[in-house]
Scaffold this motif. Structure first.
Motif, PDB file in Angstrom:
ATOM      1  N   LEU A 199     -24.340  24.689  33.904  1.00 58.80           N
ATOM      2  CA  LEU A 199     -24.929  26.059  33.802  1.00 58.80           C
ATOM      3  C   LEU A 199     -26.459  25.905  33.434  1.00 58.80           C
ATOM      4  O   LEU A 199     -27.877  25.957  33.986  1.00 58.80           O
ATOM      5  N   ALA A 200     -26.944  25.641  32.118  1.00 55.58           N
ATOM      6  CA  ALA A 200     -28.121  25.334  31.717  1.00 55.58           C
ATOM      7  C   ALA A 200     -28.962  24.082  32.696  1.00 55.58           C
ATOM      8  O   ALA A 200     -30.313  24.772  32.420  1.00 55.58           O
ATOM      9  N   GLY A 201     -28.432  24.023  33.409  1.00 59.51           N
ATOM     10  CA  GLY A 201     -29.221  22.217  33.948  1.00 59.51           C
ATOM     11  C   GLY A 201     -29.656  22.750  35.144  1.00 59.51           C
ATOM     12  O   GLY A 201     -30.490  21.827  36.139  1.00 59.51           O
ATOM     13  N   LEU A 202     -29.446  24.053  36.249  1.00 60.25           N
ATOM     14  CA  LEU A 202     -29.076  24.281  37.352  1.00 60.25           C
ATOM     15  C   LEU A 202     -30.647  24.037  37.431  1.00 60.25           C
ATOM     16  O   LEU A 202     -31.923  24.782  36.660  1.00 60.25           O
ATOM     17  N   ALA A 203     -31.254  23.894  38.560  1.00 54.79           N
ATOM     18  CA  ALA A 203     -32.140  24.535  39.139  1.00 54.79           C
ATOM     19  C   ALA A 203     -32.549  25.570  39.866  1.00 54.79           C
ATOM     20  O   ALA A 203     -32.168  26.693  39.746  1.00 54.79           O
ATOM     21  N   ASP A 204     -33.979  25.963  39.293  1.00 55.14           N
ATOM     22  CA  ASP A 204     -34.843  27.510  39.648  1.00 55.14           C
ATOM     23  C   ASP A 204     -33.688  28.303  40.433  1.00 55.14           C
ATOM     24  O   ASP A 204     -33.565  29.362  40.460  1.00 55.14           O
ATOM     25  N   ALA A 205     -33.998  28.008  41.981  1.00 61.39           N
ATOM     26  CA  ALA A 205     -34.093  28.910  43.324  1.00 61.39           C
ATOM     27  C   ALA A 205     -32.498  28.581  42.806  1.00 61.39           C
ATOM     28  O   ALA A 205     -32.205  29.628  43.699  1.00 61.39           O
ATOM     29  N   ASP A 206     -31.333  27.646  41.995  1.00 60.12           N
ATOM     30  CA  ASP A 206     -29.844  27.832  42.240  1.00 60.12           C
ATOM     31  C   ASP A 206     -29.381  29.134  41.321  1.00 60.12           C
ATOM     32  O   ASP A 206     -28.833  30.470  41.265  1.00 60.12           O
ATOM     33  N   VAL A 207     -30.443  29.225  40.016  1.00 62.86           N
ATOM     34  CA  VAL A 207     -30.075  30.834  39.087  1.00 62.86           C
ATOM     35  C   VAL A 207     -30.594  31.445  39.737  1.00 62.86           C
ATOM     36  O   VAL A 207     -30.058  32.757  39.620  1.00 62.86           O
ATOM     37  N   VAL A 208     -31.955  31.227  40.515  1.00 61.90           N
ATOM     38  CA  VAL A 208     -32.408  33.455  41.306  1.00 61.90           C
ATOM     39  C   VAL A 208     -30.902  33.594  42.480  1.00 61.90           C
ATOM     40  O   VAL A 208     -31.228  35.104  42.220  1.00 61.90           O
ATOM     41  N   SER A 209     -30.668  32.508  42.472  1.00 62.30           N
ATOM     42  CA  SER A 209     -29.738  33.076  43.668  1.00 62.30           C
ATOM     43  C   SER A 209     -28.327  33.683  43.201  1.00 62.30           C
ATOM     44  O   SER A 209     -27.871  34.672  43.680  1.00 62.30           O
ATOM     45  N   LEU A 210     -28.074  32.725  41.571  1.00 62.14           N
ATOM     46  CA  LEU A 210     -26.779  32.888  41.548  1.00 62.14           C
ATOM     47  C   LEU A 210     -27.542  34.811  41.012  1.00 62.14           C
ATOM     48  O   LEU A 210     -26.526  35.334  40.950  1.00 62.14           O
ATOM     49  N   HIS A 211     -28.644  34.959  40.263  1.00 60.81           N
ATOM     50  CA  HIS A 211     -28.243  36.291  39.450  1.00 60.81           C
ATOM     51  C   HIS A 211     -29.130  37.674  40.902  1.00 60.81           C
ATOM     52  O   HIS A 211     -28.312  38.476  40.655  1.00 60.81           O
ATOM     53  N   GLY A 214     -25.399  38.768  41.607  1.00 58.12           N
ATOM     54  CA  GLY A 214     -24.496  39.166  40.351  1.00 58.12           C
ATOM     55  C   GLY A 214     -24.014  37.980  39.783  1.00 58.12           C
ATOM     56  O   GLY A 214     -22.413  38.377  39.367  1.00 58.12           O
ATOM     57  N   TRP A 215     -23.831  37.423  40.018  1.00 51.27           N
ATOM     58  CA  TRP A 215     -22.704  35.773  39.668  1.00 51.27           C
ATOM     59  C   TRP A 215     -23.055  35.803  38.744  1.00 51.27           C
ATOM     60  O   TRP A 215     -21.861  35.087  37.641  1.00 51.27           O
ATOM     61  N   LEU A 216     -24.773  35.176  38.247  1.00 52.58           N
ATOM     62  CA  LEU A 216     -24.787  34.714  37.105  1.00 52.58           C
ATOM     63  C   LEU A 216     -24.441  35.484  35.265  1.00 52.58           C
ATOM     64  O   LEU A 216     -23.931  34.524  34.867  1.00 52.58           O
TER      65      LEU A 216
END
Length: 244
Positions: A199-211, A214-216
């Motif tokens: 989770l900590a190593g996700l690419a920035d784009a994936d983190v933004v997509s999850l956020h 509403g899934w982050l």
């Protein structure tokens, strides 16, 4: 064997439901289904873990209650010893079904409430009434309706969220060897959890997509819930000590 009937304020006008807790009501289980809509409440007390569903096509979440399939460490003298009661337990003998309706030639399926007439909570003389004398919903039924809505919304939210977690490689097996006291050990096997490092190593784009989806928040709530494994171990140790 469940025997479901469509809930009706005439047919079931005298229906009463027991609201205590114990093995006699089917509460002696090691885990119960959990839903994303209640993760923020569950995280206070329970580890939230994942398992492959029966079809093998996706994931289901569970709130861990004990370390054996029939061990519920939250049962305490007819009480549920936690700040939050999981929705799967709180719904009692009720569930949401769907009834076909046709409006202007278009068939839709509307959610309706069913009751399992063979559930051990049903028919208790000292239970709470489901309906008011004049036929309206009693306070208990209003509470159950809110719980069922949360479960229904949670089921809808869960599938795409877990699918995305899997796509991103966030779901990993959990295997723990546990020591409860000098002579009693246990194992936690068969579950999966959110992997902190992935989770900590996700690419920035994936983190933004999850956020944005509403899934982050769900991922972090599941991750935070793992601290409750230690609290559950403490409950197990206390129960063993009380048993001598």
């Amino acid at each position: 064997m469940a025997r479901y009937e469509l809930l009706n304020n005439e047919v079931h006008k005298n229906l009463r439901v027991a609201v205590g807790y114990g093995p006699q009501f089917g509460d002696a289980v090691g885990a119960v289904p959990a839903f994303p809509t209640e993760f923020a409440e569950l995280v206070r007390d329970y580890p939230i873990l994942l398992k492959r569903n029966a079809e093998g096509s996706g994931w289901d979440a569970f709130a861990l209650l004990g370390f054996d399939k029939d061990e519920n460490l939250f049962l305490q003298d007819g009480r549920w010893d936690a700040g939050y009661l999981p929705g799967y337990v709180a719904k009692g003998p009720f569930l949401i079904g769907f009834q076909a309706q046709v409006d202007q030639g278009v068939e839709t399926f509307e959610p309706v409430i069913h009751v399992d007439m063979d559930h051990p909570r049903v028919g208790a003389h000292d239970g709470v009434p489901v309906f008011l004398p004049q036929g309206g919903h009693g306070p208990y039924l209003e509470y159950v309706i809110r719980v069922l809505r949360g479960i229904h919304d949670g089921v809808q939210a869960a599938r795409p969220m877990y699918a995305e977690f899997e796509r991103l490689g966030l779901i990993q097996p959990v295997e723990l060897d546990l020591q409860f006291n000098a002579t009693t050990t246990g194992r936690l096997r068969g579950f999966h959890a959110i992997d902190r490092e992935r989770l900590a190593g996700l690419a920035d784009a994936d983190v933004v997509s999850l956020h944005r989806s509403g899934w982050l928040e769900g991922a972090y709530l599941m991750l935070a819930s793992l601290y409750n494994v230690n609290r559950l171990v403490a409950r197990k140790r206390a129960r063993l000590a009380a048993q001598g």
